[in-house]
Design a protein around this motif. Structure first.
Motif, PDB file in Angstrom:
ATOM      1  N   VAL A  86      -0.532  47.038  28.691  1.00  0.00           N
ATOM      2  CA  VAL A  86      -0.005  47.812  29.696  1.00  0.00           C
ATOM      3  C   VAL A  86      -1.115  48.151  30.581  1.00  0.00           C
ATOM      4  O   VAL A  86      -0.971  48.305  31.804  1.00  0.00           O
ATOM      5  CB  VAL A  86       0.938  48.748  29.331  1.00  0.00           C
ATOM      6  N   LEU A  87      -2.229  49.023  29.911  1.00  0.00           N
ATOM      7  CA  LEU A  87      -3.230  49.566  30.716  1.00  0.00           C
ATOM      8  C   LEU A  87      -4.166  48.363  31.449  1.00  0.00           C
ATOM      9  O   LEU A  87      -4.243  48.743  32.651  1.00  0.00           O
ATOM     10  CB  LEU A  87      -4.104  50.333  29.738  1.00  0.00           C
ATOM     11  N   ARG A  88      -4.103  47.549  30.688  1.00  0.00           N
ATOM     12  CA  ARG A  88      -5.057  46.422  31.462  1.00  0.00           C
ATOM     13  C   ARG A  88      -4.365  45.709  32.371  1.00  0.00           C
ATOM     14  O   ARG A  88      -4.833  45.424  33.406  1.00  0.00           O
ATOM     15  CB  ARG A  88      -5.493  45.408  30.314  1.00  0.00           C
ATOM     16  N   ASP A  89      -3.151  45.877  32.511  1.00  0.00           N
ATOM     17  CA  ASP A  89      -2.415  44.961  33.578  1.00  0.00           C
ATOM     18  C   ASP A  89      -1.902  45.757  34.566  1.00  0.00           C
ATOM     19  O   ASP A  89      -1.664  45.438  35.824  1.00  0.00           O
ATOM     20  CB  ASP A  89      -1.141  44.203  32.877  1.00  0.00           C
ATOM     21  N   HIS A  90      -1.639  47.121  34.286  1.00  0.00           N
ATOM     22  CA  HIS A  90      -0.662  47.961  35.309  1.00  0.00           C
ATOM     23  C   HIS A  90      -1.671  49.231  35.717  1.00  0.00           C
ATOM     24  O   HIS A  90      -1.013  49.832  36.533  1.00  0.00           O
ATOM     25  CB  HIS A  90       0.517  48.441  34.631  1.00  0.00           C
ATOM     26  N   LEU A  91      -2.881  49.220  35.435  1.00  0.00           N
ATOM     27  CA  LEU A  91      -3.849  50.607  35.684  1.00  0.00           C
ATOM     28  C   LEU A  91      -4.854  49.838  36.073  1.00  0.00           C
ATOM     29  O   LEU A  91      -5.527  50.124  37.299  1.00  0.00           O
ATOM     30  CB  LEU A  91      -3.683  51.228  34.457  1.00  0.00           C
ATOM     31  N   VAL A  92      -5.770  49.331  35.201  1.00  0.00           N
ATOM     32  CA  VAL A  92      -7.029  48.986  35.453  1.00  0.00           C
ATOM     33  C   VAL A  92      -7.260  48.016  36.789  1.00  0.00           C
ATOM     34  O   VAL A  92      -8.168  48.479  37.751  1.00  0.00           O
ATOM     35  CB  VAL A  92      -7.596  48.012  34.433  1.00  0.00           C
ATOM     36  N   PRO A  93      -6.115  47.030  37.298  1.00  0.00           N
ATOM     37  CA  PRO A  93      -6.284  46.449  38.505  1.00  0.00           C
ATOM     38  C   PRO A  93      -6.177  47.358  39.629  1.00  0.00           C
ATOM     39  O   PRO A  93      -6.488  46.859  40.900  1.00  0.00           O
ATOM     40  CB  PRO A  93      -5.313  45.333  38.322  1.00  0.00           C
ATOM     41  N   HIS A  94      -5.757  48.459  39.721  1.00  0.00           N
ATOM     42  CA  HIS A  94      -5.626  49.418  40.832  1.00  0.00           C
ATOM     43  C   HIS A  94      -6.694  50.312  40.989  1.00  0.00           C
ATOM     44  O   HIS A  94      -6.725  51.015  42.029  1.00  0.00           O
ATOM     45  CB  HIS A  94      -4.189  50.120  40.661  1.00  0.00           C
ATOM     46  N   LEU A  95      -7.737  50.183  39.978  1.00  0.00           N
ATOM     47  CA  LEU A  95      -8.762  51.052  39.970  1.00  0.00           C
ATOM     48  C   LEU A  95     -10.047  50.144  40.585  1.00  0.00           C
ATOM     49  O   LEU A  95     -10.345  48.929  40.093  1.00  0.00           O
ATOM     50  CB  LEU A  95      -9.356  51.828  38.860  1.00  0.00           C
ATOM     51  N   SER A  96     -11.037  50.663  41.280  1.00  0.00           N
ATOM     52  CA  SER A  96     -12.226  49.685  41.727  1.00  0.00           C
ATOM     53  C   SER A  96     -13.327  49.910  40.559  1.00  0.00           C
ATOM     54  O   SER A  96     -13.970  51.033  40.470  1.00  0.00           O
ATOM     55  CB  SER A  96     -12.712  50.506  43.139  1.00  0.00           C
ATOM     56  N   GLY A  97     -13.390  48.718  40.062  1.00  0.00           N
ATOM     57  CA  GLY A  97     -14.345  48.515  39.203  1.00  0.00           C
ATOM     58  C   GLY A  97     -14.248  49.614  37.874  1.00  0.00           C
ATOM     59  O   GLY A  97     -15.430  49.964  37.270  1.00  0.00           O
ATOM     60  N   ALA A  98     -13.171  49.702  37.315  1.00  0.00           N
ATOM     61  CA  ALA A  98     -13.069  50.509  36.237  1.00  0.00           C
ATOM     62  C   ALA A  98     -13.477  49.888  34.785  1.00  0.00           C
ATOM     63  O   ALA A  98     -13.291  48.807  34.611  1.00  0.00           O
ATOM     64  CB  ALA A  98     -11.440  51.014  35.973  1.00  0.00           C
ATOM     65  N   ASP A  99     -13.983  50.830  33.855  1.00  0.00           N
ATOM     66  CA  ASP A  99     -14.287  50.184  32.736  1.00  0.00           C
ATOM     67  C   ASP A  99     -12.863  50.501  31.657  1.00  0.00           C
ATOM     68  O   ASP A  99     -12.314  51.663  31.727  1.00  0.00           O
ATOM     69  CB  ASP A  99     -15.571  51.051  31.997  1.00  0.00           C
ATOM     70  N   LEU A 100     -12.842  49.746  30.651  1.00  0.00           N
ATOM     71  CA  LEU A 100     -11.932  50.025  29.844  1.00  0.00           C
ATOM     72  C   LEU A 100     -12.640  50.148  28.399  1.00  0.00           C
ATOM     73  O   LEU A 100     -13.125  49.081  27.848  1.00  0.00           O
ATOM     74  CB  LEU A 100     -10.862  48.767  29.728  1.00  0.00           C
ATOM     75  N   VAL A 101     -12.279  51.072  27.616  1.00  0.00           N
ATOM     76  CA  VAL A 101     -12.704  51.415  26.319  1.00  0.00           C
ATOM     77  C   VAL A 101     -11.534  51.186  25.265  1.00  0.00           C
ATOM     78  O   VAL A 101     -10.574  52.259  25.618  1.00  0.00           O
ATOM     79  CB  VAL A 101     -13.688  52.442  26.097  1.00  0.00           C
ATOM     80  N   VAL A 102     -11.554  50.533  24.238  1.00  0.00           N
ATOM     81  CA  VAL A 102     -10.431  50.713  23.305  1.00  0.00           C
ATOM     82  C   VAL A 102     -10.901  51.216  21.987  1.00  0.00           C
ATOM     83  O   VAL A 102     -11.899  50.816  21.216  1.00  0.00           O
ATOM     84  CB  VAL A 102      -9.714  49.139  23.017  1.00  0.00           C
ATOM     85  N   ILE A 103     -10.155  52.473  21.778  1.00  0.00           N
ATOM     86  CA  ILE A 103     -10.646  53.115  20.403  1.00  0.00           C
ATOM     87  C   ILE A 103      -9.866  52.435  19.375  1.00  0.00           C
ATOM     88  O   ILE A 103      -8.756  52.376  19.257  1.00  0.00           O
ATOM     89  CB  ILE A 103     -10.278  54.458  20.620  1.00  0.00           C
ATOM     90  N   PRO A 104     -10.491  52.043  18.231  1.00  0.00           N
ATOM     91  CA  PRO A 104      -9.810  51.354  17.194  1.00  0.00           C
ATOM     92  C   PRO A 104      -8.943  52.446  16.243  1.00  0.00           C
ATOM     93  O   PRO A 104      -9.255  53.700  16.146  1.00  0.00           O
ATOM     94  CB  PRO A 104     -11.032  50.712  16.332  1.00  0.00           C
ATOM     95  N   ASP A 105      -8.059  51.740  15.531  1.00  0.00           N
ATOM     96  CA  ASP A 105      -7.145  52.425  14.739  1.00  0.00           C
ATOM     97  C   ASP A 105      -6.560  53.803  15.057  1.00  0.00           C
ATOM     98  O   ASP A 105      -6.248  54.590  14.496  1.00  0.00           O
ATOM     99  CB  ASP A 105      -7.959  52.643  13.241  1.00  0.00           C
TER     100      ASP A 105
END
Length: 258
Positions: free
Chosen positions: A215-234
């Motif tokens: 959801v964040l990858r599809d509905h948030l990141v595309p609306h930000l200019s050059g955002a980095d995405l970090v996934v915290i495990p577990d």
């Protein structure tokens, strides 16, 4: 740490230190103390935490309790605290508020960290039926505990932290508590999010059931200019309580002390 309470402003805590100031905005059901485990690991940093209007120490402030009002409150708190060099760190609902604040391009804003944030564009699953059900999640201590253990978290928390979640979730006026599930969660703020012109970091929990990684990858990141995405495990949705050390590492790498 200075605690400030103004008649027209939310209560906030400002701990002076090395800048830029990290401005923490809490989730629906949280409070300024949601960030305690994170703040404790940021010794020496300049920190500002806020209790949103209608919640915790700010529960007696009049409405409206809309996202726009919370964003305006945040800007007013920054001015009151004299903060002129800062990074916004918003969790869940606080992330959506942070997007609205950042979209105004306030002077001194260096960046934005969105932690398990509500997306700019609501996911398809945010239906009227879903929102009605969500509006009852904090009806009682028992319902909060059920949501905490089966939806909000993916890890076992210490009893004091579990009790804090229940207390904070219940420490709101009814109108403030209902504003988010019935209206705020369904707001499309993507037009505003696209106006953000500072670096952005999106932090997701691997097992988050509220705002899943996709959801964040599809509905948030595309609306930000050059955002980095970090996934915290577990980790589930309550990243500041489930994985504070990992979150601090992500924040510190994104915005080192100066």
């Amino acid at each position: 740490m200075d605690t400030t309470r103004q008649s027209l402003l939310p209560t906030y805590d400002h701990r002076p230190g090395t800048g830029p100031t990290l401005v923490f905005l809490h989730y629906w059901g949280g409070s300024a103390r949601t960030w305690d485990l994170v703040v404790d690991r940021l010794a020496g940093r300049d920190i500002l935490t806020v209790d949103f209007r209608g919640w915790s120490r700010s529960r007696n402030l009049d409405g409206p309790w809309t996202l726009r009002r919370l964003a305006d409150d945040t800007l007013a708190v920054l001015a009151d605290a004299g903060v002129t060099d800062f990074v916004l760190v918003g969790h869940s609902m606080g992330g959506k508020v942070a997007q609205l604040v950042a979209a105004t391009r306030p002077l001194g804003l260096r960046g934005i960290v969105l932690v398990a944030s509500a997306p700019a564009k609501p996911a398809p699953g945010v239906s009227a039926e879903y929102r009605e059900g969500l509006s009852h999640a904090y009806d009682s201590e028992e319902s909060v505990a059920d949501a905490r253990d089966h939806i909000l978290t993916a890890t076992e928390l210490p009893e004091p932290v579990k009790s804090r979640i229940v207390a904070d979730s219940r420490a709101a006026t009814e109108a403030a508590r209902l504003e988010w599930p019935l209206r705020g969660i369904a707001e499309d703020v993507s037009e505003h999010t696209r106006e953000i012109d500072v670096p952005a970091l999106v932090v997701a929990g691997e097992h988050d059931r509220v705002e899943p990684v996709d959801v964040l990858r599809d509905h948030l990141v595309p609306h930000l200019s050059g955002a980095d995405l970090v996934v915290i495990p577990d980790t589930g949705h309550l990243i500041p309580l489930e994985a504070p050390a990992d979150l601090v590492d992500a924040i510190s790498a994104f915005v080192p002390a100066t």
